[in-house]
Design a protein around this motif. Structure first.
Motif, PDB file in Angstrom:
ATOM      1  N   VAL A 273       0.190 -64.886  15.561  1.00 50.84           N
ATOM      2  CA  VAL A 273       0.337 -63.870  16.602  1.00 50.84           C
ATOM      3  C   VAL A 273      -0.849 -62.927  16.534  1.00 50.84           C
ATOM      4  N   GLN A 274      -1.324 -62.541  17.710  1.00 48.28           N
ATOM      5  CA  GLN A 274      -2.326 -61.478  17.842  1.00 48.28           C
ATOM      6  C   GLN A 274      -1.707 -60.311  18.593  1.00 48.28           C
ATOM      7  N   LYS A 275      -2.093 -59.111  18.210  1.00 47.39           N
ATOM      8  CA  LYS A 275      -1.513 -57.911  18.826  1.00 47.39           C
ATOM      9  C   LYS A 275      -2.620 -56.965  19.280  1.00 47.39           C
ATOM     10  N   ARG A 276      -2.268 -56.189  20.282  1.00 43.39           N
ATOM     11  CA  ARG A 276      -3.082 -55.034  20.643  1.00 43.39           C
ATOM     12  C   ARG A 276      -2.138 -53.920  21.064  1.00 43.39           C
ATOM     13  N   SER A 277      -2.591 -52.693  20.972  1.00 44.93           N
ATOM     14  CA  SER A 277      -1.696 -51.559  21.214  1.00 44.93           C
ATOM     15  C   SER A 277      -2.403 -50.481  22.030  1.00 44.93           C
ATOM     16  N   ARG A 278      -1.596 -49.617  22.548  1.00 45.97           N
ATOM     17  CA  ARG A 278      -2.085 -48.431  23.254  1.00 45.97           C
ATOM     18  C   ARG A 278      -1.121 -47.293  22.980  1.00 45.97           C
ATOM     19  N   GLY A 289       7.240 -33.460  30.265  1.00 53.08           N
ATOM     20  CA  GLY A 289       6.687 -34.495  31.115  1.00 53.08           C
ATOM     21  C   GLY A 289       7.230 -35.874  30.764  1.00 53.08           C
ATOM     22  N   VAL A 290       7.152 -36.780  31.716  1.00 54.21           N
ATOM     23  CA  VAL A 290       7.724 -38.110  31.540  1.00 54.21           C
ATOM     24  C   VAL A 290       6.879 -38.918  30.567  1.00 54.21           C
ATOM     25  N   PHE A 291       7.540 -39.596  29.660  1.00 53.00           N
ATOM     26  CA  PHE A 291       6.837 -40.481  28.734  1.00 53.00           C
ATOM     27  C   PHE A 291       6.332 -41.709  29.495  1.00 53.00           C
ATOM     28  N   CYS A 292       5.272 -42.311  28.988  1.00 55.82           N
ATOM     29  CA  CYS A 292       4.656 -43.454  29.652  1.00 55.82           C
ATOM     30  C   CYS A 292       5.661 -44.603  29.795  1.00 55.82           C
ATOM     31  N   GLU A 293       5.601 -45.259  30.928  1.00 58.35           N
ATOM     32  CA  GLU A 293       6.444 -46.420  31.155  1.00 58.35           C
ATOM     33  C   GLU A 293       5.674 -47.674  30.768  1.00 58.35           C
ATOM     34  N   GLY A 294       6.384 -48.644  30.238  1.00 58.43           N
ATOM     35  CA  GLY A 294       5.744 -49.887  29.843  1.00 58.43           C
ATOM     36  C   GLY A 294       5.713 -50.047  28.342  1.00 58.43           C
ATOM     37  N   MET A 295       5.104 -51.108  27.897  1.00 53.41           N
ATOM     38  CA  MET A 295       5.066 -51.450  26.486  1.00 53.41           C
ATOM     39  C   MET A 295       3.836 -50.850  25.833  1.00 53.41           C
ATOM     40  N   SER A 296       4.021 -50.403  24.613  1.00 50.49           N
ATOM     41  CA  SER A 296       2.894 -49.857  23.862  1.00 50.49           C
ATOM     42  C   SER A 296       2.194 -50.933  23.034  1.00 50.49           C
ATOM     43  N   VAL A 297       2.837 -52.083  22.879  1.00 48.22           N
ATOM     44  CA  VAL A 297       2.255 -53.172  22.092  1.00 48.22           C
ATOM     45  C   VAL A 297       2.383 -54.474  22.882  1.00 48.22           C
ATOM     46  N   GLN A 298       1.322 -55.241  22.919  1.00 45.95           N
ATOM     47  CA  GLN A 298       1.342 -56.568  23.517  1.00 45.95           C
ATOM     48  C   GLN A 298       1.067 -57.610  22.434  1.00 45.95           C
ATOM     49  N   LYS A 299       1.719 -58.756  22.552  1.00 50.71           N
ATOM     50  CA  LYS A 299       1.537 -59.833  21.585  1.00 50.71           C
ATOM     51  C   LYS A 299       1.252 -61.128  22.323  1.00 50.71           C
ATOM     52  N   ILE A 300       0.371 -61.931  21.765  1.00 52.91           N
ATOM     53  CA  ILE A 300       0.105 -63.271  22.280  1.00 52.91           C
ATOM     54  C   ILE A 300       0.040 -64.223  21.095  1.00 52.91           C
ATOM     55  N   THR A 301       0.285 -65.491  21.371  1.00 52.94           N
ATOM     56  CA  THR A 301       0.211 -66.485  20.301  1.00 52.94           C
ATOM     57  C   THR A 301      -1.237 -66.912  20.094  1.00 52.94           C
ATOM     58  N   CYS A 302      -1.510 -67.358  18.911  1.00 57.86           N
ATOM     59  CA  CYS A 302      -2.856 -67.816  18.583  1.00 57.86           C
ATOM     60  C   CYS A 302      -2.737 -69.002  17.630  1.00 57.86           C
ATOM     61  N   ASN A 303      -3.751 -69.848  17.633  1.00 53.69           N
ATOM     62  CA  ASN A 303      -3.812 -71.011  16.755  1.00 53.69           C
ATOM     63  C   ASN A 303      -5.053 -70.878  15.890  1.00 53.69           C
TER      64      ASN A 303
END
Length: 941
Positions: A273-278, A289-303
């Motif tokens: 797995v590879q990850k990136r964050s914001r 104020g409203v908290f950000c909508e959406g995911m703070s971390v994304q994951k994808i598979t890797c070989n």
């Protein structure tokens, strides 16, 4: 027609008649003067001044307002004028109501006449006409009359209620803010001003603000600084009125930052797995104020390609034998080569060997590689000679060490210097390794509030069964001497001292209770069972070797020095913290308890050396601002002052550190440290902590703020109470400096997300009087904020808790926590599994080994002509006050070392003592005579 109207009408008729008589008389006089050709001097002067003009007004009556019941004055001034009269609402004002005066204008020489009248509130109220009450002036001269302008008279007022109050708003940043305000009805019309946080708002100083549009306040682009409480202020000549306060909150909705780079694959081989964050920090949500909508971390598979280790190929053929009688062969790491982070082949890629079968070609001839027999014999002789010499050296060394140990067995350790103190023995440390704070809900933000780090006082002893932290010396101590004590031993000597506690006599063992061959007296206190009930107490049996008592998590300890108890006696000693309300402080003198009230005993305890008691306190120590006293309870339960900290005393000794007080006491009893503020700048430290828990309804959430004395004991009581009710610590406790200036303490909650949570009205700010806070050791200050979430899906709570003294220090506690339907199980605040040993006896209780302590006392208690005695030791250890106390002691150095032990019980090192001794050694070395004979003589230092 009423009687009053008839009277006024009669007065008016009489006035008119009188006026006509005056006019006729003037006309008659003028006629007679023309007929006779003579006039009086007064009339001639009057006629000469008019120059043939009509009267003109220098001052006309002005519009006026009657304020409350105060009458107003209307004034007319004209020239030339023989008479001036007022006419109000079409009727002449009676002559008696006029006040007139006449004077000469120095510039023109004309006579000026001035007339005034009073108009009362009753006259205006009684007038009922199509228009407002009005008055004008009529001026007469011999040529005719002139009229002034009409002046209106009105009754001024201002209603209490605004026709429209401004309303609070929540506006996004850079949005437009419009606050409407319609002032109360009034005469004259009210003027409107705006206040922000009780300060006047001016559109002239800020182009972003407009206050001129129909009494409204307009902010074109909202800024964070525009948040505040706004009030509309209406005023006229009568009064001022304030509208309801409108709270404006400028909020910032959260925005995502840029994505980070993709992380490396989580595995080195295969599918990962590879990850990136914001983060929601561009910008971060603020003021609800409203908290950000959406995911703070994304994951994808890797070989990830699996690493392939390199493998050697087959060796090549040997080369032809060279002239150096060698041949070579090669191989390469290519079967397969290393790939994808694989390892290189192990071993050599080239091999060389002799190719003549033991023969070598030199100058074209073959020579046999044969060793001469004589060479082999010489090697054997050297080997056996070396082994014999080594055995003899070892035997000599063992004999030398044995003889030396027998000659020096009286002392055990015969050198003392900085290296011995730093590395010659181990010391114990009361601080425990910091664990994560179990009370914190947010594990990523764990406050650092272990008592060992927050307070300069012991927490508990480590269990000697599991950790040998109390051993005074390891099995073998190697001391490299930099200077020596009282022995004249040569420098650079190395000594090995081996300690075997199991071989000590019974009366010297650290934990003995009986002595073989002697009659041992065991004295137990019967009074300990009649003391007040408390959970903060500890006790142990001490003998000649002394020891230490510690109350865990309270900042309180008692050191019983070696030799304080006779060698044929044991005492059961105890120490406790009194939990009842103390009478040691005097509120009349503004005295307060600076720490817990401590009792140690038993009564009748007979000691050769004073004990060292350590008590944590909450004062910012300053001789200019505090008068700190030590008090002791008498037999009739009254309190007597036995010393002031800044005074000289031979009955006891007090050393104040920033967070602890160290006492040297001769008599058992109940002691209290009391502070009397001398100035308003005297500061008492408060420990501020916020706890939270869900209420029974699972909708309400309670935030509780505690303000207690900054001592471990006071805070431990809060933790115990919160643990019993399921409280969770939400933020790192902080210290507030509270001054003795009689100003109160305010606790408020801020920045609650109003779209998720609500709070009961009028509870956002709570205030405590100065007396409540100053004497909080009797009744700790705490307050609660009850929050209610709008829906069960609201699981996040963020807010700020502000604790401040009016016109003084402020601390902000940031709360950010997750609120669940069921709280996780609470655990005690002080999670220390090894906090079970509250006492230590014998050598294990001290940092300085007994043998080294005895040598220091022997050295420094002996008077020295060069001043190298216990006073120099005290000076180097920064004990420079009240030295007369040590003079009366049997061993001043021993008492000084006891005070050092108590003062440094939590540091776990001996740097200060080692540095002091090393510095004394350098002073001695400089003062030594340089002749060889002198170097061989004995010396103290």
């Amino acid at each position: 027609m009423t009687e009053r109207n008839r009277i006024e009408m009669g007065s008016t008729v009489k006035g008119r008649r009188r006026f006509l008589e005056i006019v006729l008389a003037l006309a008659l006089c003028a006629t007679l003067a023309r007929c006779r050709g003579t006039v009086s001097d007064a009339l001639a002067d009057s006629l000469s001044s008019v120059s043939g003009t009509l009267p003109h007004f220098l001052q006309e009556p002005e519009d006026a307002y009657i304020i409350k019941n105060n009458p107003i004055k209307l004034r007319c001034r004209a020239t030339p004028a023989l008479q001036i009269f007022f006419k109000c609402n079409g009727e002449w004002v009676h002559q008696n109501q006029h006040t007139s005066q006449e004077y000469m204008d120095q510039n023109t020489g004309f006579k000026i006449r001035e007339v005034t009248i009073n108009v009362t509130r009753l006259q205006v109220e009684d007038f009922h006409g199509p228009e407002d009450y009005w008055c004008l002036c009529v001026a007469w001269s011999h040529l005719g009359t002139s009229k002034s302008r009409k002046a209106t008279v009105r009754i001024a007022y201002l209603r209490k209620n605004f026709e429209q109050d401004p309303q609070g708003k929540e506006v996004p940043i850079k949005g437009m803010i419009v606050l409407h305000c319609r002032p109360p009805e009034g005469v004259p019309m009210a003027e409107v001003e705006w206040l922000k946080n009780e300060e006047l708002v001016s559109s002239l100083e800020d182009d972003n603000i407009d206050t001129r549009a129909d009494h409204n306040l307009i902010i074109n682009e909202a800024r964070l600084s525009d948040s505040g409480n706004y009030t509309c202020l209406a005023s006229n000549v009568v009064a001022k009125r304030r509208s309801a306060t409108a709270t404006v909150v400028v909020f910032v909705n959260g925005g995502w930052s840029l994505w980070t780079e993709w992380s490396p694959c989580s595995v080195n081989c295969g599918r990962g797995v590879q990850k990136r964050s914001r983060t929601c920090t561009n910008p971060a949500p603020l003021n609800g104020g409203v908290f950000c909508e959406g995911m703070s971390v994304q994951k994808i598979t890797c070989n990830a390609l699996c690493p392939v280790d390199g493998v050697w190929e087959e060796w090549s053929e040997w080369t032809v034998c060279s002239t150096q009688c060698e041949r070579q062969r090669w191989r390469e790491c290519n079967a397969p080569p290393p790939r994808h982070r694989g390892k290189m082949c192990e071993g050599e890629g080239q091999s060389t060997e002799n190719c003549t079968g033991g023969l070598c070609t030199q100058n074209g001839k073959l020579m046999h590689d044969v060793k001469p027999q004589s060479m082999e014999n010489s090697i054997d002789v050297a080997l056996y000679s070396g082994l014999a010499a080594g055995v003899i050296a070892v035997i000599v060394l063992i004999v030398a060490i044995t003889l030396y140990r027998k000659s020096q067995s009286e002392y055990g350790v015969d050198v003392i210097d900085s290296s011995a103190l730093a590395g010659g023995f181990q010391s114990f440390n009361f601080k425990t390794t910091r664990q994560g704070n179990p009370l914190l809900l947010n594990s990523s933000m764990q406050p650092d509030i272990t008592v060992g780090q927050t307070y300069s006082s012991p927490i508990c002893f480590q269990d000697s069964i599991d950790k040998e932290l109390f051993d005074p010396l390891p099995d073998k101590v190697k001391v490299q001497s930099s200077f020596m004590v009282s022995l004249g031993v040569a420098d650079r000597a190395e000594y090995h001292v081996k300690a075997h506690p199991e071989t000590l006599p019974a009366n010297l063992h650290p934990n003995y209770s009986t002595v073989e061959g002697k009659k041992t007296t065991m004295i137990a206190s019967n009074g300990i069972h009649t003391l007040r009930k408390t959970q903060f107490k500890t006790s142990a049996v001490f003998g000649h070797l002394g020891g230490r008592l510690v109350i865990p998590n309270a900042g309180v300890s008692l050191l019983v020095p070696h030799g304080a108890i006779a060698d044929d006696t044991s005492w059961e000693m105890y120490m406790l913290i009194n939990q009842e309300e103390s009478s040691a402080q005097s509120e009349e003198r503004c005295e307060i308890m600076l720490g817990p009230e401590i009792t140690y005993g038993p009564p009748g305890l007979n000691l050769s050396y004073p004990v060292a008691m350590t008590i944590a306190h909450c004062a910012e120590v300053s001789a200019e601002n505090w008068n700190i006293k030590l008090k002791r309870q008498t037999k009739d339960n009254k309190w007597e002052e036995i010393m002031s900290v800044d005074d000289e005393s031979t009955s006891c000794y007090c050393l104040m550190d920033s967070h602890s007080c160290h006492l040297l006491l001769d008599q058992p009893g109940c002691y209290a440290l009391v502070g009397e503020p001398i100035t308003d700048a005297a500061i008492k430290r408060l420990r501020i902590a916020v706890f939270g828990s869900m209420e029974a309804s699972s909708v309400d959430y309670s935030l509780r703020v505690h303000c207690v004395d900054d001592t471990p004991h006071a805070f431990q009581k809060v933790v115990t109470a919160e643990t019993s009710r399921g409280g969770q610590l939400l933020e790192e406790p902080k210290v507030l400096f509270f001054k003795g200036n009689c100003l109160s303490l305010q606790v408020s909650i801020q920045d609650i997300p109003q779209f998720l949570w609500s709070i009961k009205p009028f509870t956002t700010c709570q205030e405590f009087s100065f007396t409540q806070v100053w004497y909080s050791n009797q009744q700790p200050v705490h307050c609660a904020f009850s929050l209610q979430r709008h829906s069960a899906s609201a699981t996040q709570l963020s807010c700020k808790i502000s604790v401040r003294q009016v016109k003084g220090h402020e601390q902000i506690l940031q709360v950010y926590t997750s609120v669940g339907e069921s709280e996780k199980e609470t655990v005690p605040f002080f999670m220390q599994a090894d906090c079970t040993v509250t006492s230590q006896t014998g050598a294990k209780a001290f940092k300085i080994p007994l043998s080294i302590r005895q040598r220091i006392c022997t050295t420094f208690d002996t008077a020295n002509a060069k001043g190298k005695d216990w006073q120099l030791l005290a000076q180097k250890l920064h004990i420079q006050r009240n030295l007369s106390y040590f003079t009366k002691q049997k061993s001043p150095s021993a008492v000084i070392l006891s005070l050092w032990e108590a003062r440094h019980q939590d540091t776990g090192d001996l740097d200060s003592l080692a540095s002091a001794l090393e510095e004394i050694g350098k002073i001695h070395c400089k003062s030594l005579p340089q002749s060889p004979d002198d170097k061989e003589t004995d010396f103290t230092f």
